[in-house]
Design a protein around this motif. Structure first.
Motif, PDB file in Angstrom:
ATOM      1  N   PRO A 289       0.812  -1.232   0.000  1.00 46.09           N
ATOM      2  CA  PRO A 289       0.000   0.000   0.000  1.00 46.09           C
ATOM      3  C   PRO A 289       0.838   1.272   0.000  1.00 46.09           C
ATOM      4  CG  PRO A 289      -0.943  -1.620   1.485  1.00 46.09           C
ATOM      5  CD  PRO A 289       0.352  -2.205   1.017  1.00 46.09           C
ATOM      6  N   LEU A 290       2.014   1.230   0.667  1.00 44.68           N
ATOM      7  CA  LEU A 290       2.894   2.402   0.630  1.00 44.68           C
ATOM      8  C   LEU A 290       3.458   2.639  -0.758  1.00 44.68           C
ATOM      9  CD1 LEU A 290       4.889   1.996   3.961  1.00 44.68           C
ATOM     10  CD2 LEU A 290       3.099   3.650   3.469  1.00 44.68           C
ATOM     11  N   ASP A 291       3.691   1.544  -1.505  1.00 48.54           N
ATOM     12  CA  ASP A 291       4.234   1.690  -2.857  1.00 48.54           C
ATOM     13  C   ASP A 291       3.217   2.276  -3.824  1.00 48.54           C
ATOM     14  OD1 ASP A 291       6.655   0.587  -2.066  1.00 48.54           O
ATOM     15  OD2 ASP A 291       5.952  -1.457  -2.420  1.00 48.54           O
ATOM     16  N   LEU A 292       1.945   2.144  -3.553  1.00 46.65           N
ATOM     17  CA  LEU A 292       0.906   2.666  -4.431  1.00 46.65           C
ATOM     18  C   LEU A 292       0.256   3.927  -3.874  1.00 46.65           C
ATOM     19  CD1 LEU A 292      -0.788  -0.695  -5.482  1.00 46.65           C
ATOM     20  CD2 LEU A 292       0.994   0.595  -6.671  1.00 46.65           C
ATOM     21  N   ASP A 293       0.869   4.511  -2.837  1.00 45.86           N
ATOM     22  CA  ASP A 293       0.387   5.775  -2.284  1.00 45.86           C
ATOM     23  C   ASP A 293       1.156   6.918  -2.949  1.00 45.86           C
ATOM     24  OD1 ASP A 293      -0.513   7.887  -0.850  1.00 45.86           O
ATOM     25  OD2 ASP A 293       0.093   7.148   1.120  1.00 45.86           O
ATOM     26  N   PRO A 294       0.486   7.932  -3.506  1.00 48.15           N
ATOM     27  CA  PRO A 294       1.210   9.026  -4.172  1.00 48.15           C
ATOM     28  C   PRO A 294       2.199   9.754  -3.277  1.00 48.15           C
ATOM     29  CG  PRO A 294      -1.139   9.112  -4.691  1.00 48.15           C
ATOM     30  CD  PRO A 294      -0.978   8.083  -3.618  1.00 48.15           C
ATOM     31  N   ASN A 295       1.997   9.709  -1.952  1.00 49.98           N
ATOM     32  CA  ASN A 295       2.889  10.411  -1.033  1.00 49.98           C
ATOM     33  C   ASN A 295       4.123   9.605  -0.662  1.00 49.98           C
ATOM     34  OD1 ASN A 295       1.400  12.968  -0.355  1.00 49.98           O
ATOM     35  ND2 ASN A 295      -0.175  11.473   0.148  1.00 49.98           N
ATOM     36  N   THR A 296       4.109   8.279  -0.873  1.00 50.74           N
ATOM     37  CA  THR A 296       5.230   7.430  -0.446  1.00 50.74           C
ATOM     38  C   THR A 296       5.704   6.476  -1.531  1.00 50.74           C
ATOM     39  OG1 THR A 296       3.652   5.828   0.471  1.00 50.74           O
ATOM     40  CG2 THR A 296       4.503   7.522   1.973  1.00 50.74           C
ATOM     41  N   VAL A 297       5.289   6.656  -2.782  1.00 54.14           N
ATOM     42  CA  VAL A 297       5.650   5.714  -3.830  1.00 54.14           C
ATOM     43  C   VAL A 297       7.147   5.804  -4.138  1.00 54.14           C
ATOM     44  CG1 VAL A 297       5.064   7.370  -5.644  1.00 54.14           C
ATOM     45  CG2 VAL A 297       5.090   4.941  -6.171  1.00 54.14           C
ATOM     46  N   LEU A 298       7.774   4.649  -4.399  1.00 55.87           N
ATOM     47  CA  LEU A 298       9.186   4.588  -4.762  1.00 55.87           C
ATOM     48  C   LEU A 298       9.341   4.717  -6.280  1.00 55.87           C
ATOM     49  CD1 LEU A 298      10.442   1.748  -2.401  1.00 55.87           C
ATOM     50  CD2 LEU A 298      10.754   4.214  -2.145  1.00 55.87           C
ATOM     51  N   PRO A 299      10.553   5.031  -6.751  1.00 55.52           N
ATOM     52  CA  PRO A 299      10.726   5.255  -8.198  1.00 55.52           C
ATOM     53  C   PRO A 299      10.313   4.078  -9.068  1.00 55.52           C
ATOM     54  CG  PRO A 299      12.627   6.095  -7.003  1.00 55.52           C
ATOM     55  CD  PRO A 299      11.773   5.379  -6.000  1.00 55.52           C
ATOM     56  N   GLU A 300      10.559   2.833  -8.613  1.00 58.29           N
ATOM     57  CA  GLU A 300      10.252   1.691  -9.478  1.00 58.29           C
ATOM     58  C   GLU A 300       8.754   1.410  -9.607  1.00 58.29           C
ATOM     59  OE1 GLU A 300      11.578  -0.049  -5.457  1.00 58.29           O
ATOM     60  OE2 GLU A 300      12.066   1.619  -6.785  1.00 58.29           O
ATOM     61  N   PHE A 301       7.938   2.021  -8.715  1.00 61.65           N
ATOM     62  CA  PHE A 301       6.492   1.826  -8.785  1.00 61.65           C
ATOM     63  C   PHE A 301       5.760   3.069  -9.298  1.00 61.65           C
ATOM     64  CE2 PHE A 301       7.820  -1.066  -5.275  1.00 61.65           C
ATOM     65  CZ  PHE A 301       7.553  -2.253  -5.925  1.00 61.65           C
ATOM     66  N   GLU A 302       6.497   4.075  -9.752  1.00 64.89           N
ATOM     67  CA  GLU A 302       5.861   5.293 -10.256  1.00 64.89           C
ATOM     68  C   GLU A 302       5.011   5.010 -11.492  1.00 64.89           C
ATOM     69  OE1 GLU A 302       8.895   8.132 -10.903  1.00 64.89           O
ATOM     70  OE2 GLU A 302       9.153   8.640  -8.785  1.00 64.89           O
ATOM     71  N   MET A 303       5.513   4.121 -12.382  1.00 64.56           N
ATOM     72  CA  MET A 303       4.772   3.836 -13.603  1.00 64.56           C
ATOM     73  C   MET A 303       3.459   3.118 -13.305  1.00 64.56           C
ATOM     74  SD  MET A 303       4.751   4.443 -16.750  1.00 64.56           S
ATOM     75  CE  MET A 303       6.417   5.063 -16.889  1.00 64.56           C
ATOM     76  N   HIS A 304       3.465   2.215 -12.312  1.00 64.37           N
ATOM     77  CA  HIS A 304       2.222   1.545 -11.921  1.00 64.37           C
ATOM     78  C   HIS A 304       1.188   2.566 -11.441  1.00 64.37           C
ATOM     79  CE1 HIS A 304       5.256  -1.651 -11.683  1.00 64.37           C
ATOM     80  NE2 HIS A 304       4.268  -2.517 -11.844  1.00 64.37           N
ATOM     81  N   LEU A 305       1.662   3.538 -10.670  1.00 62.59           N
ATOM     82  CA  LEU A 305       0.760   4.540 -10.124  1.00 62.59           C
ATOM     83  C   LEU A 305       0.200   5.449 -11.223  1.00 62.59           C
ATOM     84  CD1 LEU A 305      -0.244   5.458  -7.287  1.00 62.59           C
ATOM     85  CD2 LEU A 305       1.524   7.206  -7.377  1.00 62.59           C
ATOM     86  N   MET A 306       1.058   5.857 -12.187  1.00 63.61           N
ATOM     87  CA  MET A 306       0.597   6.748 -13.254  1.00 63.61           C
ATOM     88  C   MET A 306      -0.359   6.038 -14.198  1.00 63.61           C
ATOM     89  SD  MET A 306       3.852   9.212 -14.155  1.00 63.61           S
ATOM     90  CE  MET A 306       5.109   7.941 -14.205  1.00 63.61           C
TER      91      MET A 306
END
Length: 446
Positions: free
Chosen positions: A50-67
């Motif tokens: 959940p932290l990896d898919l939160d816009p406030n705490t996402v890491l660089p490798e999961f940015e594309m998943h979020l966008m």
């Protein structure tokens, strides 16, 4: 080394836990970098949390998943790692003495500004309750004083929130509400620091004024996107990329919704018959709503009959022609008035010979936004012109040599005195000896 030690040392090296070594430092940047590396290494082999898919705490490798899910990361990467690795302490409760003392001073200043705002509002209410005959100067002076008081109230509102750290934090994170004056003021200040200077430089560099309009002063931030790629003003865009209509991001800095007209104009269309250039309209739409909060303006989705006047025509340039200046002009319509799109279709459906100045005067429009790109002949232009039925792909334009009207200048001075064979050894120093020229290397030196 004994045989026992030689056997035991590789085994001990395998069992030893790896540890990270770094030089001793007190810098926060290095510490944040080490924390970021540790967090990245810990999450590289795990599934998104959940932290990896939160816009406030996402890491660089999961940015594309979020966008891809339709959300944009908030703030910088270092800020997101800091929020991920520290406790959930609210920003306004950070345990730093200087920070909290500064917040107390800013809070006291804000209270003072609020008192001044209340005083100005009371003055406005008293003035509004007065009859115009009781005011020196009549109704005109009353309206002038009310307008001055309103401007002062707006100025005090900006000053009350200008130094608030929470306001600046929300703005820098991209979470500011553009319905509020303070966020519009911060956005305009940021735009004028660079982007406004850049677009005014392009207007002067490419002679948009006076070639297209006698005067153009941008007051809105207009950004151009082709296929999700941002195009800087003046960039040469490939014909295949500009085949589809672009998307605009328009940020205005004054409140309220307004209707605008969008014009895409090619101002460098060669005209062989007159040995000159003319203009062509590539896109024309009117009655398009725009507000400070609704900034996206995809031209391909404007399809209503009371909006679209001239559909998108791909930007192209014939072979041998210089680059074409393709400008995107935004013009504001009169408040509460709509433009007659049927008349626009009747006047400009032919596209060629389009005059933006004439259209501005006929419909009472005011230019307020501008951006541009350039188009040249490339390997995809012929195919794009064939798909859209545009003639001229088999025509190549070649420049004609224009001879000077001045009479040729006869040799004089030093050269005129040394034309004879006596001075043959000096001919290599000049290119104007009668009958012999060294411009093509006919005379060999030494």
């Amino acid at each position: 080394m004994s045989r026992c030690q030689a056997v035991a040392r590789p085994l001990a090296r395998k069992l030893r836990q790896p540890c990270a070594f770094r030089p001793l430092t007190t810098g926060a940047a290095r510490a944040a970098e080490v924390q970021e590396q540790g967090a990245v290494a810990a999450s590289s082999s795990a599934e998104p949390s959940p932290l990896d898919l939160d816009p406030n705490t996402v890491l660089p490798e999961f940015e594309m998943h979020l966008m891809k899910a339709g959300k944009m990361p908030v703030g910088s990467r270092r800020r997101r790692v800091a929020m991920r690795t520290t406790q959930n302490i609210p920003f306004e409760q950070l345990p730093y003495q200087a920070f909290q003392e500064a917040r107390r001073i800013l809070a006291a200043d804000r209270e003072d500004k609020l008192l001044k705002i209340n005083a100005e509002l009371e003055k406005m209410s008293r003035l509004e309750s007065k009859d115009a005959s009781e005011v020196v100067g009549g109704q005109k002076m009353k309206d002038t004083k009310l307008a001055s008081l309103r401007r002062e109230v707006e100025r005090l509102k900006l000053l009350a929130d200008a130094n608030d750290p929470l306001v600046k934090k929300r703005f820098e994170d991209g979470l500011g509400d553009m319905n509020k004056p303070i966020y519009r003021a911060l956005a305009e200040k940021k735009w004028r620091s660079y982007d406004h200077r850049l677009i005014t430089q392009r207007i002067k560099q490419f002679n948009i004024v006076p070639d297209i309009l006698p005067k153009l002063e941008p007051t809105a931030d207009v950004q151009l996107f082709f296929r999700q790629s941002k195009v800087a003003p003046g960039t040469i865009v490939d014909s295949l990329t500009s085949e589809s209509a672009p998307r605009l991001r328009v940020q205005v800095f004054d409140k309220g919704e307004r209707l605008i007209t969008v014009v895409v104009l090619d101002s460098d269309v060669p005209e062989v018959e007159s040995d000159g250039f003319t203009k062509r309209c590539h896109y024309l739409a009117a009655n398009v709503p725009l507000s400070p909060t609704d900034t996206s303006l995809p031209l391909s989705k404007i399809m209503a009959d009371d909006q679209l006047a001239v559909p998108w025509l791909p930007a192209f340039s014939q072979k041998g022609a210089p680059y074409h200046r393709v400008g995107v002009y935004l013009l504001e319509q009169k408040p509460g008035e709509k433009v007659d799109v049927s008349k626009l279709k009747e006047l400009y459906s032919g596209r060629d010979g389009f005059s933006l100045k004439s259209m501005r005067d006929k419909f009472g429009l005011t230019p307020f936004g501008f951006t541009m790109f350039r188009s040249v002949w490339d390997e995809n232009t012929a195919a794009v012109m064939a798909r859209h039925g545009i003639p001229g792909a088999d025509v190549e334009l070649r420049p004609t040599r224009v001879h000077s009207l001045k009479q040729p200048v006869k040799p004089r001075g030093w050269e005129a005195k040394r034309q004879g064979p006596k001075y043959r050894h000096l001919w290599k120093y000049t290119k104007r000896i009668k009958g012999i020229s060294n411009g093509r290397g006919w005379i060999k030196k030494g």
